[in-house]
Design a protein around this motif. Sequence first.
Motif, PDB file in Angstrom:
ATOM      1  N   UNK A  16     -55.838  21.579   0.213  1.00  0.00           N
ATOM      2  CA  UNK A  16     -54.407  22.015   0.242  1.00  0.00           C
ATOM      3  C   UNK A  16     -53.620  21.439  -0.713  1.00  0.00           C
ATOM      4  N   UNK A  17     -52.919  22.153  -1.801  1.00  0.00           N
ATOM      5  CA  UNK A  17     -51.789  21.597  -3.019  1.00  0.00           C
ATOM      6  C   UNK A  17     -50.804  21.079  -2.442  1.00  0.00           C
ATOM      7  N   UNK A  18     -50.383  21.462  -1.040  1.00  0.00           N
ATOM      8  CA  UNK A  18     -49.064  20.776  -0.327  1.00  0.00           C
ATOM      9  C   UNK A  18     -49.678  19.343   0.219  1.00  0.00           C
ATOM     10  N   UNK A  19     -50.689  19.168   0.170  1.00  0.00           N
ATOM     11  CA  UNK A  19     -51.294  17.816   0.616  1.00  0.00           C
ATOM     12  C   UNK A  19     -51.965  16.847  -0.130  1.00  0.00           C
ATOM     13  N   UNK A  20     -52.543  17.459  -1.341  1.00  0.00           N
ATOM     14  CA  UNK A  20     -53.103  16.727  -2.309  1.00  0.00           C
ATOM     15  C   UNK A  20     -52.732  16.898  -3.776  1.00  0.00           C
ATOM     16  N   UNK A  21     -52.503  16.007  -4.505  1.00  0.00           N
ATOM     17  CA  UNK A  21     -51.949  16.434  -6.171  1.00  0.00           C
ATOM     18  C   UNK A  21     -52.812  15.344  -6.778  1.00  0.00           C
ATOM     19  N   UNK A  22     -53.575  16.096  -8.069  1.00  0.00           N
ATOM     20  CA  UNK A  22     -54.258  15.385  -8.996  1.00  0.00           C
ATOM     21  C   UNK A  22     -53.533  15.271 -10.183  1.00  0.00           C
ATOM     22  N   UNK A  23     -52.383  14.600  -9.989  1.00  0.00           N
ATOM     23  CA  UNK A  23     -51.464  14.325 -11.049  1.00  0.00           C
ATOM     24  C   UNK A  23     -51.450  12.636 -11.106  1.00  0.00           C
ATOM     25  N   UNK A  24     -51.019  12.368 -12.495  1.00  0.00           N
ATOM     26  CA  UNK A  24     -50.996  10.799 -12.635  1.00  0.00           C
ATOM     27  C   UNK A  24     -49.957  10.236 -12.088  1.00  0.00           C
ATOM     28  N   UNK A  25     -50.420   8.818 -11.646  1.00  0.00           N
ATOM     29  CA  UNK A  25     -49.236   8.196 -10.996  1.00  0.00           C
ATOM     30  C   UNK A  25     -49.614   7.348  -9.789  1.00  0.00           C
ATOM     31  N   UNK A  26     -50.708   7.659  -9.171  1.00  0.00           N
ATOM     32  CA  UNK A  26     -51.311   7.107  -8.137  1.00  0.00           C
ATOM     33  C   UNK A  26     -52.582   6.160  -8.576  1.00  0.00           C
ATOM     34  N   UNK A  27     -52.751   4.868  -8.118  1.00  0.00           N
ATOM     35  CA  UNK A  27     -54.014   4.087  -8.561  1.00  0.00           C
ATOM     36  C   UNK A  27     -54.722   3.172  -7.581  1.00  0.00           C
ATOM     37  N   UNK A  28     -55.927   3.188  -7.428  1.00  0.00           N
ATOM     38  CA  UNK A  28     -56.557   2.571  -6.244  1.00  0.00           C
ATOM     39  C   UNK A  28     -56.293   0.885  -6.553  1.00  0.00           C
ATOM     40  N   UNK A  29     -55.844   0.136  -5.439  1.00  0.00           N
ATOM     41  CA  UNK A  29     -55.840  -1.114  -5.326  1.00  0.00           C
ATOM     42  C   UNK A  29     -57.133  -1.686  -4.959  1.00  0.00           C
ATOM     43  N   UNK A  30     -57.810  -2.176  -5.917  1.00  0.00           N
ATOM     44  CA  UNK A  30     -59.204  -2.716  -5.745  1.00  0.00           C
ATOM     45  C   UNK A  30     -59.319  -4.045  -5.638  1.00  0.00           C
ATOM     46  N   UNK A  31     -60.118  -4.679  -4.482  1.00  0.00           N
ATOM     47  CA  UNK A  31     -60.345  -5.906  -4.417  1.00  0.00           C
ATOM     48  C   UNK A  31     -61.546  -6.419  -4.729  1.00  0.00           C
ATOM     49  N   UNK A  32     -61.613  -7.309  -5.599  1.00  0.00           N
ATOM     50  CA  UNK A  32     -62.950  -7.717  -6.425  1.00  0.00           C
ATOM     51  C   UNK A  32     -64.014  -8.203  -4.907  1.00  0.00           C
ATOM     52  N   UNK A  33     -65.249  -7.495  -4.911  1.00  0.00           N
ATOM     53  CA  UNK A  33     -66.075  -7.893  -3.909  1.00  0.00           C
ATOM     54  C   UNK A  33     -65.934  -7.069  -2.711  1.00  0.00           C
ATOM     55  N   UNK A  34     -64.712  -6.280  -2.619  1.00  0.00           N
ATOM     56  CA  UNK A  34     -64.447  -5.628  -1.405  1.00  0.00           C
ATOM     57  C   UNK A  34     -64.388  -3.984  -1.570  1.00  0.00           C
ATOM     58  N   UNK A  35     -63.690  -3.856  -2.587  1.00  0.00           N
ATOM     59  CA  UNK A  35     -63.730  -2.065  -2.796  1.00  0.00           C
ATOM     60  C   UNK A  35     -62.047  -1.879  -2.749  1.00  0.00           C
ATOM     61  N   UNK A  36     -61.831  -0.416  -2.764  1.00  0.00           N
ATOM     62  CA  UNK A  36     -60.563  -0.062  -2.733  1.00  0.00           C
ATOM     63  C   UNK A  36     -60.105  -0.256  -1.307  1.00  0.00           C
ATOM     64  N   UNK A  37     -58.785  -0.899  -1.530  1.00  0.00           N
ATOM     65  CA  UNK A  37     -58.336  -1.192  -0.092  1.00  0.00           C
ATOM     66  C   UNK A  37     -56.895  -0.472  -0.080  1.00  0.00           C
ATOM     67  N   UNK A  38     -56.432   0.148  -0.918  1.00  0.00           N
ATOM     68  CA  UNK A  38     -55.100   0.635  -0.859  1.00  0.00           C
ATOM     69  C   UNK A  38     -54.771   1.397  -2.195  1.00  0.00           C
ATOM     70  N   UNK A  39     -53.429   1.684  -2.381  1.00  0.00           N
ATOM     71  CA  UNK A  39     -52.923   2.370  -3.463  1.00  0.00           C
ATOM     72  C   UNK A  39     -51.740   1.923  -3.986  1.00  0.00           C
ATOM     73  N   UNK A  40     -51.442   2.107  -5.027  1.00  0.00           N
ATOM     74  CA  UNK A  40     -50.071   1.829  -5.807  1.00  0.00           C
ATOM     75  C   UNK A  40     -49.683   3.131  -6.624  1.00  0.00           C
ATOM     76  N   UNK A  41     -48.479   3.524  -6.339  1.00  0.00           N
ATOM     77  CA  UNK A  41     -48.164   4.975  -7.038  1.00  0.00           C
ATOM     78  C   UNK A  41     -46.694   4.868  -7.336  1.00  0.00           C
ATOM     79  N   UNK A  42     -46.663   5.713  -8.328  1.00  0.00           N
ATOM     80  CA  UNK A  42     -45.111   5.870  -8.847  1.00  0.00           C
ATOM     81  C   UNK A  42     -44.992   7.533  -8.955  1.00  0.00           C
ATOM     82  N   UNK A  43     -43.912   7.842  -8.825  1.00  0.00           N
ATOM     83  CA  UNK A  43     -43.671   9.427  -9.254  1.00  0.00           C
ATOM     84  C   UNK A  43     -42.077   9.612  -9.773  1.00  0.00           C
TER      85      UNK A  43
END
Length: 163
Positions: free
Chosen positions: A114-141
Amino acid sequence: MSRPTTPEEIAVLIHRIEDEERRLRLPHFDNDDAWRLGTLLVELARAENAPVAIDIRRNGQQLFHCALPGSSADNDAWLLRKTRTVDRYGCSSYLVGLRFAAKGETFEEKSRLDPDTYAAHGGAFPVTVEGVGVVGTVAVSGLPQADDHRLVVTALERHLAAS
């Protein structure tokens, strides 16, 4: 940063973003890290007079949010949509959109999401912890997608350099 239009330009940009995601892995990520990263993003955005909203999350919990002058509630909606894309695909929202474009497709038509729920446009990046993996996000709009992405990457690079 101009919008890539040829398959070659898209491929180069995909490679660059994949490299950013490999490089920008944090040694740890807690509430204090989110605050430092968020305030750094605010400083960078203010220096550019960027009318952006900023959002940082860990495991779905919002740890930082700021709406700078000129941003609106619409930016908050974009933040959520781009963040959900990172959560679903495990990579930056810009990279997701570019991978669809590389196949001559659009995310909106081919993802079946659903495009009202998801957007594949630049500005959100995964917060990845070494040895753990993706734990969150940092985003700008609030800026063109390549500039939203650039602002996040710049902040992560500086945050890592200060760690």
